[in-house]
Design a protein around this motif. Structure first.
Motif, PDB file in Angstrom:
ATOM      1  N   SER A 106       2.080  48.903  55.826  1.00  0.00           N
ATOM      2  CA  SER A 106       2.922  47.720  56.321  1.00  0.00           C
ATOM      3  C   SER A 106       2.810  48.032  57.857  1.00  0.00           C
ATOM      4  O   SER A 106       3.087  46.891  58.537  1.00  0.00           O
ATOM      5  CB  SER A 106       4.331  47.821  55.948  1.00  0.00           C
ATOM      6  OG  SER A 106       4.741  49.019  56.576  1.00  0.00           O
ATOM      7  N   LEU A 107       2.443  49.045  58.367  1.00  0.00           N
ATOM      8  CA  LEU A 107       2.431  49.243  59.756  1.00  0.00           C
ATOM      9  C   LEU A 107       1.072  48.609  60.253  1.00  0.00           C
ATOM     10  O   LEU A 107       0.879  48.371  61.700  1.00  0.00           O
ATOM     11  CB  LEU A 107       2.396  50.805  60.168  1.00  0.00           C
ATOM     12  CG  LEU A 107       3.450  51.576  59.976  1.00  0.00           C
ATOM     13  CD1 LEU A 107       3.280  52.957  60.159  1.00  0.00           C
ATOM     14  CD2 LEU A 107       4.794  50.989  60.768  1.00  0.00           C
ATOM     15  N   LEU A 108       0.244  48.110  59.797  1.00  0.00           N
ATOM     16  CA  LEU A 108      -1.113  47.625  59.904  1.00  0.00           C
ATOM     17  C   LEU A 108      -0.953  46.083  60.415  1.00  0.00           C
ATOM     18  O   LEU A 108      -0.231  45.155  59.272  1.00  0.00           O
ATOM     19  CB  LEU A 108      -2.088  47.590  58.871  1.00  0.00           C
ATOM     20  CG  LEU A 108      -2.474  48.968  58.474  1.00  0.00           C
ATOM     21  CD1 LEU A 108      -3.483  49.083  57.544  1.00  0.00           C
ATOM     22  CD2 LEU A 108      -2.767  50.153  60.069  1.00  0.00           C
ATOM     23  N   PRO A 109      -1.051  45.538  61.353  1.00  0.00           N
ATOM     24  CA  PRO A 109      -0.975  44.064  61.722  1.00  0.00           C
ATOM     25  C   PRO A 109      -1.848  43.219  60.813  1.00  0.00           C
ATOM     26  O   PRO A 109      -2.817  43.710  60.146  1.00  0.00           O
ATOM     27  CB  PRO A 109      -1.290  43.914  63.215  1.00  0.00           C
ATOM     28  CG  PRO A 109      -1.368  45.293  63.649  1.00  0.00           C
ATOM     29  CD  PRO A 109      -1.757  46.205  62.502  1.00  0.00           C
ATOM     30  N   LYS A 110      -1.399  41.978  60.639  1.00  0.00           N
ATOM     31  CA  LYS A 110      -2.136  41.199  59.806  1.00  0.00           C
ATOM     32  C   LYS A 110      -3.678  41.014  60.385  1.00  0.00           C
ATOM     33  O   LYS A 110      -3.670  40.635  61.510  1.00  0.00           O
ATOM     34  CB  LYS A 110      -1.483  39.630  59.627  1.00  0.00           C
ATOM     35  CG  LYS A 110      -0.327  39.810  58.763  1.00  0.00           C
ATOM     36  CD  LYS A 110       0.150  38.497  58.471  1.00  0.00           C
ATOM     37  CE  LYS A 110       1.694  38.816  57.482  1.00  0.00           C
ATOM     38  NZ  LYS A 110       1.947  37.427  57.176  1.00  0.00           N
ATOM     39  N   ASP A 111      -4.707  40.845  59.562  1.00  0.00           N
ATOM     40  CA  ASP A 111      -6.082  40.999  59.849  1.00  0.00           C
ATOM     41  C   ASP A 111      -6.641  42.047  60.516  1.00  0.00           C
ATOM     42  O   ASP A 111      -7.657  41.892  61.156  1.00  0.00           O
ATOM     43  CB  ASP A 111      -6.180  39.365  60.541  1.00  0.00           C
ATOM     44  CG  ASP A 111      -5.707  38.132  59.851  1.00  0.00           C
ATOM     45  OD1 ASP A 111      -6.436  38.276  58.748  1.00  0.00           O
ATOM     46  OD2 ASP A 111      -5.116  37.302  60.336  1.00  0.00           O
ATOM     47  N   TYR A 112      -5.959  43.022  60.638  1.00  0.00           N
ATOM     48  CA  TYR A 112      -6.299  44.309  61.381  1.00  0.00           C
ATOM     49  C   TYR A 112      -7.331  44.961  60.371  1.00  0.00           C
ATOM     50  O   TYR A 112      -7.166  45.001  59.182  1.00  0.00           O
ATOM     51  CB  TYR A 112      -5.138  45.166  61.717  1.00  0.00           C
ATOM     52  CG  TYR A 112      -5.581  46.597  62.140  1.00  0.00           C
ATOM     53  CD1 TYR A 112      -5.938  46.674  63.624  1.00  0.00           C
ATOM     54  CD2 TYR A 112      -5.603  47.823  61.532  1.00  0.00           C
ATOM     55  CE1 TYR A 112      -6.219  47.984  64.059  1.00  0.00           C
ATOM     56  CE2 TYR A 112      -6.040  48.769  62.005  1.00  0.00           C
ATOM     57  CZ  TYR A 112      -6.320  49.177  63.353  1.00  0.00           C
ATOM     58  OH  TYR A 112      -6.637  50.245  63.942  1.00  0.00           O
ATOM     59  N   GLU A 113      -8.540  45.285  61.062  1.00  0.00           N
ATOM     60  CA  GLU A 113      -9.813  46.082  60.300  1.00  0.00           C
ATOM     61  C   GLU A 113      -9.673  47.229  60.488  1.00  0.00           C
ATOM     62  O   GLU A 113      -9.586  47.864  61.735  1.00  0.00           O
ATOM     63  CB  GLU A 113     -10.948  45.383  60.763  1.00  0.00           C
ATOM     64  CG  GLU A 113     -11.141  43.803  60.351  1.00  0.00           C
ATOM     65  CD  GLU A 113     -12.718  43.209  60.663  1.00  0.00           C
ATOM     66  OE1 GLU A 113     -13.433  44.233  61.226  1.00  0.00           O
ATOM     67  OE2 GLU A 113     -12.824  42.237  60.504  1.00  0.00           O
ATOM     68  N   PHE A 114      -9.573  48.085  59.533  1.00  0.00           N
ATOM     69  CA  PHE A 114      -9.364  49.592  59.283  1.00  0.00           C
ATOM     70  C   PHE A 114     -10.246  50.163  58.555  1.00  0.00           C
ATOM     71  O   PHE A 114     -10.886  49.915  57.934  1.00  0.00           O
ATOM     72  CB  PHE A 114      -7.754  49.864  58.981  1.00  0.00           C
ATOM     73  CG  PHE A 114      -7.795  49.524  57.740  1.00  0.00           C
ATOM     74  CD1 PHE A 114      -8.003  49.988  56.274  1.00  0.00           C
ATOM     75  CD2 PHE A 114      -7.010  48.169  57.449  1.00  0.00           C
ATOM     76  CE1 PHE A 114      -7.641  49.746  55.104  1.00  0.00           C
ATOM     77  CE2 PHE A 114      -6.756  47.604  56.200  1.00  0.00           C
ATOM     78  CZ  PHE A 114      -7.084  48.469  54.873  1.00  0.00           C
ATOM     79  N   GLU A 115     -10.663  51.440  58.939  1.00  0.00           N
ATOM     80  CA  GLU A 115     -11.444  52.447  58.346  1.00  0.00           C
ATOM     81  C   GLU A 115     -10.963  53.226  57.288  1.00  0.00           C
ATOM     82  O   GLU A 115      -9.597  53.659  57.465  1.00  0.00           O
ATOM     83  CB  GLU A 115     -12.592  53.257  59.436  1.00  0.00           C
ATOM     84  CG  GLU A 115     -13.189  52.438  60.273  1.00  0.00           C
ATOM     85  CD  GLU A 115     -13.856  53.292  61.313  1.00  0.00           C
ATOM     86  OE1 GLU A 115     -13.343  54.519  61.743  1.00  0.00           O
ATOM     87  OE2 GLU A 115     -14.670  52.827  61.775  1.00  0.00           O
ATOM     88  N   GLU A 116     -11.719  53.685  56.463  1.00  0.00           N
ATOM     89  CA  GLU A 116     -10.958  54.604  55.111  1.00  0.00           C
ATOM     90  C   GLU A 116     -10.395  55.825  55.647  1.00  0.00           C
ATOM     91  O   GLU A 116      -9.083  55.982  55.377  1.00  0.00           O
ATOM     92  CB  GLU A 116     -12.025  54.811  54.211  1.00  0.00           C
ATOM     93  CG  GLU A 116     -11.475  55.661  52.913  1.00  0.00           C
ATOM     94  CD  GLU A 116     -12.521  56.041  52.184  1.00  0.00           C
ATOM     95  OE1 GLU A 116     -12.259  56.690  51.140  1.00  0.00           O
ATOM     96  OE2 GLU A 116     -13.556  55.457  52.033  1.00  0.00           O
ATOM     97  N   ILE A 118      -0.717  40.263  50.656  1.00  0.00           N
ATOM     98  CA  ILE A 118      -0.697  41.721  50.426  1.00  0.00           C
ATOM     99  C   ILE A 118       0.036  42.303  51.562  1.00  0.00           C
ATOM    100  O   ILE A 118       1.069  43.434  51.473  1.00  0.00           O
ATOM    101  CB  ILE A 118      -2.068  42.346  50.394  1.00  0.00           C
ATOM    102  CG1 ILE A 118      -3.027  41.764  49.209  1.00  0.00           C
ATOM    103  CG2 ILE A 118      -2.038  43.922  50.028  1.00  0.00           C
ATOM    104  CD1 ILE A 118      -2.098  42.176  47.818  1.00  0.00           C
ATOM    105  N   ASN A 119      -0.325  41.993  52.899  1.00  0.00           N
ATOM    106  CA  ASN A 119       0.453  42.636  53.976  1.00  0.00           C
ATOM    107  C   ASN A 119       1.907  42.404  54.089  1.00  0.00           C
ATOM    108  O   ASN A 119       2.973  43.073  54.077  1.00  0.00           O
ATOM    109  CB  ASN A 119      -0.234  42.118  55.187  1.00  0.00           C
ATOM    110  CG  ASN A 119       0.203  42.879  56.395  1.00  0.00           C
ATOM    111  OD1 ASN A 119       1.533  42.758  56.823  1.00  0.00           O
ATOM    112  ND2 ASN A 119      -0.612  43.435  57.098  1.00  0.00           N
ATOM    113  N   ASP A 120       2.288  41.014  53.557  1.00  0.00           N
ATOM    114  CA  ASP A 120       3.746  40.606  53.009  1.00  0.00           C
ATOM    115  C   ASP A 120       4.265  41.680  52.029  1.00  0.00           C
ATOM    116  O   ASP A 120       5.276  41.912  52.161  1.00  0.00           O
ATOM    117  CB  ASP A 120       3.838  39.304  52.933  1.00  0.00           C
ATOM    118  CG  ASP A 120       3.466  38.356  53.910  1.00  0.00           C
ATOM    119  OD1 ASP A 120       3.644  38.695  55.135  1.00  0.00           O
ATOM    120  OD2 ASP A 120       3.062  37.150  53.770  1.00  0.00           O
ATOM    121  N   LEU A 121       3.565  41.679  51.303  1.00  0.00           N
ATOM    122  CA  LEU A 121       3.767  42.796  50.082  1.00  0.00           C
ATOM    123  C   LEU A 121       4.097  44.278  50.603  1.00  0.00           C
ATOM    124  O   LEU A 121       5.014  44.565  50.228  1.00  0.00           O
ATOM    125  CB  LEU A 121       2.739  42.655  48.734  1.00  0.00           C
ATOM    126  CG  LEU A 121       3.109  43.648  47.748  1.00  0.00           C
ATOM    127  CD1 LEU A 121       4.674  43.385  47.058  1.00  0.00           C
ATOM    128  CD2 LEU A 121       1.827  43.796  46.745  1.00  0.00           C
TER     129      LEU A 121
END
Length: 660
Positions: free
Chosen positions: A219-229, A284-287
């Motif tokens: 949930s700490l990730l902003p919406k549309d933030y692209e992250f690596e595994e 999913i981010n909202d979830l």
């Protein structure tokens, strides 16, 4: 590909897509579009005027298609500023904007907005079946069709709901499990308690407790933030979600299993623009935010300097998008949260480096419960010694900063698990002694070209799995012998400043080291070792039961005196090189020895200018590419090669091929 899609692709000279989201930053968006058109150009230091001049030049007279995805900004002036260079394009250029806000559509649109409708029931059913059963219908699982149709009805035509619930039941053919999902009380949560689609709440409800923890952290990730595994797994490790007992797999391996599980359930999905990155759908981010509750908080981006956002006393984990200048006002209420465990600034792709007010760091270092602390991307040249007071700290990210030295007090961070220094291009010196950091698993110092040496005691860090750049010390630093104790290293290792080695261990070597004992080694190149005449048991690791268990590519180049390759001498039935996919033997003019007998996974074999090499290529069931060039006397028997589809032979004198 349909005919219409082909026509659309051929209709435009340039095509680009960018995700806008909440942050309608004109400079960032212009950079994103420009770099997608001109991939080789560095635009990091250009101001808005120069960026728009360059974009105008690139679009001039060309017909382009631009997709602006997920726009929220309702400021008409921002849109006018952004669109200035777009007028240079040719007639027939198109801009498509997707938004969930009707006001945005009115401001940006020149045509009436097209309202996307819900999926038809049958299409929604097909998506659900594909993700739950791996087929587009229930023909192979008729007993589940009735209950499956009832679940799809509750998805209400929303494809994400069908996909997520399908992922939840993936591979589960027990009717009772499907019924449990259907009758779950989560469907009945009132809207004031659950503002997300009930189907998504159900998918979260059935996660194991440990996965719920890991997902809530996202949930700490902003919406549309692209992250690596790896980025997410290391944060989970630092937060204690992956702590393992003695004798179990390393926590990172457990984290990869968790990440894979969340992907399979459609909580994470691969980025459309970069296959190495992942994103979460907005819902999913909202979830995740709903699941996280008040212990997690994401400080929203705002251009209003004095705007304050409240922090709960129960807050434990905080993230925010870096601003161009983050002053005292942004964090004023934070310093009272003594139990804060995560302080995580995040940078969006193509965003600029930011500045952090000098007075903030000493105050942040008083938050002594911190486990995760990041200053990534800030223009910071030094850290105060008080960083050593963060005795519980497990994750320190200084990547992309301008620090020149690490404070000696970092050596007091006994619990540190991860230290990230990626792209610290001005960094010259680590701590003089890092021997106390015995729990350190990851030291990522890639792209630190000014680093002078590895400090004393690096060999004591026997838990290290990541060490991207080992800089050989000259006098006071660590030498190459320190590496022999780091048996858990994996990934990529660069060894630099080899000129500092006092007794130089390659041109004079008559034998190769026992690299077969490295359990995680995937790629090995042996080049220019001119005194080596034979490869024997020492190369495999003497008594190693399975040498090179993970090796995928092996290259020998310019081994001028190499004559014999002696097979591994272990008992019959033991696989040698069980995962080797590629073998290259180049310019080894005296080699004439035996070829390894069993290479079950080998797909490519390249032999170049090995004039005396005689080899029987047999029993290679996976070999599909065989290339032989410049070998004067080479005998090859093509036996049991069912996968061979590419054979290239270029010889100067004699060559014999036997087909059996």
């Amino acid at each position: 590909m349909t005919l219409k899609t082909c026509k659309a692709k051929n209709h435009f000279d340039l095509k680009t897509w960018t995700c806008v989201s909440d942050d309608f930053d004109v400079i960032r968006l212009t950079k994103t579009i420009l770099t997608s058109i001109v991939t080789h150009q560095n635009v990091d230091n250009l101001n808005l005027n120069k960026l728009q001049e360059e974009l105008n030049k690139q679009l001039s007279g060309k017909k382009f298609l631009l997709v602006l995805d997920d726009v929220w900004n309702r400021n008409y002036d921002d849109w006018v500023d952004f669109s200035r260079p777009l007028g240079a394009s040719a007639r027939g250029s198109k801009i498509i904007v997707s938004t969930r806000n009707h006001e945005v559509a009115k401001i940006m649109g020149t045509l009436p907005a097209y309202q996307l409708k819900k999926l038809s029931y049958n299409d929604c059913l097909a998506i659900f079946a594909q993700h739950s059963l791996g087929t587009r219908d229930f023909s192979s699982h008729m007993s589940l069709e009735e209950i499956g149709r009832k679940i799809v009805t509750k998805c209400d035509g929303l494809p994400l709901a069908a996909q997520t619930l399908g992922g939840l039941l993936r591979g589960e053919h027990d009717r009772r499990e499907w019924e449990r999902v259907l009758i779950s009380k989560i469907w009945e949560l009132p809207e004031e308690r659950c503002r997300i689609i009930p189907a998504l709440a159900v998918s979260y409800y059935y996660l194991p407790p440990t996965l719920k923890q890991c997902f809530a952290y996202c949930s700490l990730l902003p919406k549309d933030y692209e992250f690596e595994e790896e980025e997410i797994i290391l944060l989970w490790c630092a937060s204690g979600f992956l702590d393992h007992k003695e004798g179990q797999n390393p926590s990172e391996d457990l984290g990869r299993d968790f990440f894979k599980e969340l992907c399979s359930r459609s909580f994470f999905q691969q980025s459309a623009t970069d296959a190495s990155r992942f994103v979460m759908h907005d819902l999913i981010n909202d979830l995740a935010r709903w699941a996280a509750g008040e212990t997690y908080f994401t400080l929203e981006y705002t251009s209003e300097v004095n705007k304050q956002q409240r922090f709960s006393r129960n807050l434990r984990h905080l993230s925010y998008i870096c601003g161009e200048y983050d002053g005292v006002e942004r964090f004023e209420k934070l310093y009272d949260i003594q139990h804060l465990r995560t302080f995580l600034p995040l940078m969006l792709l193509n965003s600029r480096h930011g500045y952090l007010a000098h007075s903030i760091l000493p105050k942040l270092f008083k938050l002594q419960s911190l486990r995760v602390f990041s200053l990534r991307g800030y223009c910071i040249s030094e850290l105060p010694d008080s960083v050593g007071d963060l005795r519980y700290l497990r994750h320190l990210n200084l990547s992309g900063t301008e620090i020149r030295t690490l404070p000696e007090s970092v050596n007091k961070l006994y619990n540190l698990h991860t230290l990230l220094l990626v792209g610290c291009r001005r960094l010259k010196k680590l701590c003089a002694d890092m021997g106390n950091l015995i729990k350190l698993h990851h030291l990522n110092n890639s792209n630190t070209d000014l680093l002078k040496e590895m400090p004393v005691g690096i060999g004591k860090l026997t838990c290290l799995q990541t060490l991207c750049n080992f800089v050989v010390g000259k006098d006071s630093g660590s030498g190459l012998p320190e590496l022999k104790l780091l048996i858990h290293l994996r990934g990529t290792l660069k060894i630099s400043k080899l000129e500092n080695v006092k007794d130089v261990d390659c041109g004079m070597c008559t034998a190769l080291p026992s690299v077969g004992q490295l359990p995680s080694l995937k790629h090995l190149t042996v080049r220019g070792m001119s005194r080596v005449k034979r490869l024997g048991s020492e190369f495999y690791g003497n008594d190693s039961p399975i040498p090179f268990p993970c090796l995928e590519t092996l290259r020998f180049e310019d081994m001028q005196e190499w004559e014999d390759w002696i097979p591994h001498g272990s008992s019959q039935g033991v696989e040698r090189f069980p995962k080797l996919r590629e073998l290259h033997i180049l310019r080894c003019s005296k080699l004439r020895g035996t070829f390894p007998e069993c290479l079950p996974a080998l797909q490519m074999l390249v032999i170049y200018r090995c004039e005396e090499f005689s080899v029987s290529v047999t029993s290679l069931p996976a070999l599909c590419n065989l290339q032989i060039n410049g070998c004067e006397e080479l005998s090859v028997s093509l036996t049991s090669l069912p996968a061979l589809c590419n054979l290239q032979i270029a010889v100067e004198t004699s060559f014999m091929v036997t087909y059996i």
